[in-house]
Write a protein that holds these residues in place. Structure first.
Motif, PDB file in Angstrom:
ATOM      1  N   UNK A  78     -47.498  31.550  13.859  1.00 36.42           N
ATOM      2  CA  UNK A  78     -46.848  30.820  12.763  1.00 36.42           C
ATOM      3  C   UNK A  78     -46.603  29.376  13.176  1.00 36.42           C
ATOM      4  N   UNK A  79     -46.959  28.467  12.290  1.00 31.99           N
ATOM      5  CA  UNK A  79     -46.677  27.038  12.480  1.00 31.99           C
ATOM      6  C   UNK A  79     -45.428  26.694  11.665  1.00 31.99           C
ATOM      7  N   UNK A  80     -44.413  26.180  12.340  1.00 39.23           N
ATOM      8  CA  UNK A  80     -43.164  25.794  11.695  1.00 39.23           C
ATOM      9  C   UNK A  80     -43.062  24.280  11.613  1.00 39.23           C
ATOM     10  N   UNK A  81     -42.591  23.785  10.490  1.00 48.28           N
ATOM     11  CA  UNK A  81     -42.285  22.362  10.310  1.00 48.28           C
ATOM     12  C   UNK A  81     -40.826  22.283   9.880  1.00 48.28           C
ATOM     13  N   UNK A  91     -52.549  33.305  11.466  1.00 48.15           N
ATOM     14  CA  UNK A  91     -53.307  34.549  11.561  1.00 48.15           C
ATOM     15  C   UNK A  91     -52.323  35.689  11.785  1.00 48.15           C
ATOM     16  N   UNK A  92     -52.806  36.900  11.609  1.00 45.34           N
ATOM     17  CA  UNK A  92     -51.905  38.052  11.729  1.00 45.34           C
ATOM     18  C   UNK A  92     -52.657  39.271  12.236  1.00 45.34           C
ATOM     19  N   UNK A  93     -51.902  40.166  12.849  1.00 46.10           N
ATOM     20  CA  UNK A  93     -52.408  41.468  13.275  1.00 46.10           C
ATOM     21  C   UNK A  93     -51.367  42.505  12.899  1.00 46.10           C
ATOM     22  N   UNK A 107     -57.519  36.515   9.980  1.00 45.97           N
ATOM     23  CA  UNK A 107     -57.604  35.216  10.637  1.00 45.97           C
ATOM     24  C   UNK A 107     -57.566  34.088   9.604  1.00 45.97           C
ATOM     25  N   UNK A 108     -57.286  34.431   8.360  1.00 44.01           N
ATOM     26  CA  UNK A 108     -57.235  33.459   7.271  1.00 44.01           C
ATOM     27  C   UNK A 108     -55.824  32.873   7.179  1.00 44.01           C
ATOM     28  N   UNK A 109     -55.663  31.567   7.403  1.00 44.55           N
ATOM     29  CA  UNK A 109     -54.325  30.966   7.251  1.00 44.55           C
ATOM     30  C   UNK A 109     -53.826  31.101   5.809  1.00 44.55           C
ATOM     31  N   UNK A 110     -52.534  31.325   5.688  1.00 44.94           N
ATOM     32  CA  UNK A 110     -51.898  31.407   4.375  1.00 44.94           C
ATOM     33  C   UNK A 110     -51.284  30.061   4.025  1.00 44.94           C
TER      34      UNK A 110
END
Length: 135
Positions: A78-81, A91-93, A107-110
């Motif tokens: 997760x990218x936080x701003x 991405x997620x698993x 692997x698709x960014x949301x």
């Protein structure tokens, strides 16, 4: 001929997905997941070794969410701003929590989403920014 190519592509894609899932499961053993918070049967964890601060208000981290009722573990990059109060799942698993068996992911960014002061994401951000780091 086209059907044969489609079969080969399908088998190749499936094999690559399975290999990626296996590699991800192996990497799970190397994670330093630290407990952050628990709410409504869900535990939130951060891999403190994964923290990547790109500015004084942006960081990317590996975050795990464990849902005990469903025996699922969701592992996210997760990218936080913090300046915009947003997070973006890169991405997620999804795994069975008890066996760590991979059962899905992407692997698709949301698209980025906002978080409020009382949300679990805010608790994660606060925890991350309380870790020692160079800013």
């Amino acid at each position: 001929m086209i059907q044969r190519i489609q079969k080969i592509l399908l088998l190749t894609g499936t094999t690559l997905w399975l290999l990626g899932s296996v590699c991800f499961a192996v990497d799970l053993d190397d994670r330093d997941l630290e407990f952050v918070d628990a709410r409504d049967g869900t535990g939130y964890y951060v891999d403190v070794d994964s923290l990547n601060f790109t500015s004084d208000h942006e960081v990317t981290a590996c975050v795990a969410m464990v849902k005990s009722r469903t025996n699922r573990m969701f592992l996210y990059s997760i990218h936080f701003d913090t300046a915009a109060a947003t997070y973006q799942i890169m991405n997620s698993r999804v795994m069975r929590y008890d066996t760590k068996e991979p059962i899905g992911g992407s692997d698709q960014p949301l698209p980025a989403s906002g978080y409020g002061i009382a949300s679990p994401m805010r608790a994660i951000v606060d925890y991350i920014y309380n870790q020692p780091h160079d800013s």
